[in-house]
Design a protein around this motif. Sequence first.
Motif, short mmCIF file in Angstrom:
data_model
loop_
_atom_site.label_atom_id
_atom_site.label_comp_id
_atom_site.label_asym_id
_atom_site.label_seq_id
_atom_site.Cartn_x
_atom_site.Cartn_y
_atom_site.Cartn_z
N ASP A 193 0.83 -1.19 0.00
CA ASP A 193 0.00 0.00 0.00
C ASP A 193 0.88 1.26 0.00
O ASP A 193 2.09 1.18 0.20
CB ASP A 193 -0.91 0.01 1.23
N ILE A 194 0.22 2.39 -0.21
CA ILE A 194 0.84 3.71 -0.07
C ILE A 194 0.20 4.38 1.14
O ILE A 194 -1.04 4.47 1.22
CB ILE A 194 0.65 4.57 -1.32
N ALA A 195 1.01 4.84 2.08
CA ALA A 195 0.50 5.47 3.30
C ALA A 195 -0.01 6.87 3.00
O ALA A 195 0.27 7.46 1.95
CB ALA A 195 1.60 5.52 4.36
N ALA A 196 -0.75 7.42 3.95
CA ALA A 196 -1.32 8.75 3.79
C ALA A 196 -0.25 9.82 3.60
O ALA A 196 -0.48 10.84 2.95
CB ALA A 196 -2.20 9.09 4.99
N ASP A 197 0.95 9.59 4.16
CA ASP A 197 2.05 10.56 4.01
C ASP A 197 2.93 10.27 2.81
O ASP A 197 3.97 10.90 2.63
CB ASP A 197 2.89 10.60 5.29
N GLY A 198 2.54 9.32 1.96
CA GLY A 198 3.30 8.99 0.76
C GLY A 198 4.30 7.88 0.94
O GLY A 198 4.96 7.48 -0.03
N GLY A 199 4.47 7.37 2.16
CA GLY A 199 5.39 6.27 2.40
C GLY A 199 4.88 4.97 1.78
O GLY A 199 3.69 4.83 1.47
N THR A 209 5.45 -2.46 8.05
CA THR A 209 6.21 -1.24 8.31
C THR A 209 6.03 -0.29 7.14
O THR A 209 5.55 -0.68 6.07
CB THR A 209 7.70 -1.55 8.53
N THR A 210 6.40 0.98 7.32
CA THR A 210 6.28 1.98 6.27
C THR A 210 7.66 2.54 5.95
O THR A 210 8.36 3.01 6.85
CB THR A 210 5.33 3.12 6.68
N LEU A 211 8.03 2.49 4.68
CA LEU A 211 9.30 3.04 4.22
C LEU A 211 9.11 4.48 3.78
O LEU A 211 8.08 4.83 3.21
CB LEU A 211 9.85 2.23 3.04
N HIS A 212 10.11 5.31 4.05
CA HIS A 212 10.11 6.69 3.56
C HIS A 212 11.37 6.92 2.75
O HIS A 212 12.43 6.35 3.05
CB HIS A 212 10.01 7.67 4.73
N ALA A 213 11.26 7.73 1.73
CA ALA A 213 12.35 7.90 0.77
C ALA A 213 13.63 8.37 1.44
O ALA A 213 14.73 8.01 1.01
CB ALA A 213 11.94 8.87 -0.33
N SER A 214 13.53 9.17 2.49
CA SER A 214 14.73 9.68 3.15
C SER A 214 15.52 8.59 3.86
O SER A 214 16.69 8.78 4.19
CB SER A 214 14.33 10.76 4.16
N HIS A 215 14.90 7.42 4.07
CA HIS A 215 15.56 6.34 4.79
C HIS A 215 15.98 5.20 3.87
O HIS A 215 16.54 4.22 4.34
CB HIS A 215 14.63 5.79 5.88
#
Length: 220
Positions: A193-199, A209-215
Motif C-alpha cells: 500500500d501507499i500510506a497517507a504521508d506517501g510512504g 512497516t512503512t518506508l520513507h524515501a529519506s531512509h
Amino acid sequence: MPPPYSVVRLEDTDSTQDDARAAFATGPVLVVAGSQRKGRGRLASEWQTAPRAMAASLAVRPLWAPSDLPLVPVLAGLAAARVLGCGLKWPNDVFVGDRKVGGILVEASDGFVVVGFGLNLWWPSPPDGVGAVHAENPGPERRCEVAELWADELLGLIEAGPKSWPRDEYRAASVTIGRDITWSPEGAGRAVDIAADGGLVVVTHEGRTTLHASHVRHIR
C-alpha cells in the motif's frame, strides 16, 4: 485551478534545478531544457540524457507544514502519470512497461522546493532497463508541452493541499504495490500500500512497516 507560473525555456544548461532555484522570487517558476551538462538524480546519482529529452524543474513554495513536504515527490510522480499515462515505481521513478523513462528529484531550499523531472522522450538505442516515452522522435517542442502540462498538474495538486491527495489514483499507477521488493541498506518484504504521508507500506517477516524515501537508498 493551479496558480500562474513563469516559464524559462533553454536548449541546454548545467542544471535546471540550479536555474530554477536562482530564478525563484515569489511565484512559481518552471525551467525547461533539452539537455543538462551537470544533471543529477536522487542521492547525487548522475542522470543520463537521451538524444531527445526533457529536463524540467519547478520551483514553488507550498503553503504546507514542513512535516507534509515529503509528499511532494509523490505528487510530482502522480502529475507525471496523469500527463503520460505512465507507471510509478516508488519513490521517484517513472516507467513505461518494464523500462524506466524518467525520474523525479525534490530539493528543499530556503522555504521553497525545487521539483526536478528528467524524462527520456526518444532514445533509439537506450541502455539496458531504460526506455523512452515515444517510439519516434517527437521534435524539440514536445519537451515544453510535457513540462507545462506536468507543472499544471503538480501545482494543482499542491494547491489542493496534502490532506486530501488522490491516494487511490496513485495506487492505480503504482508498479510497486503487490510486488516482493528489496531495499538498501538491508530489507525485504512485499509492497502492499501507499500510506497517507506517501510512504510505502510493506509486509516483512517481522510485520508491517512503512518506508520513507529519506531512509531508503535503493529499492528493487
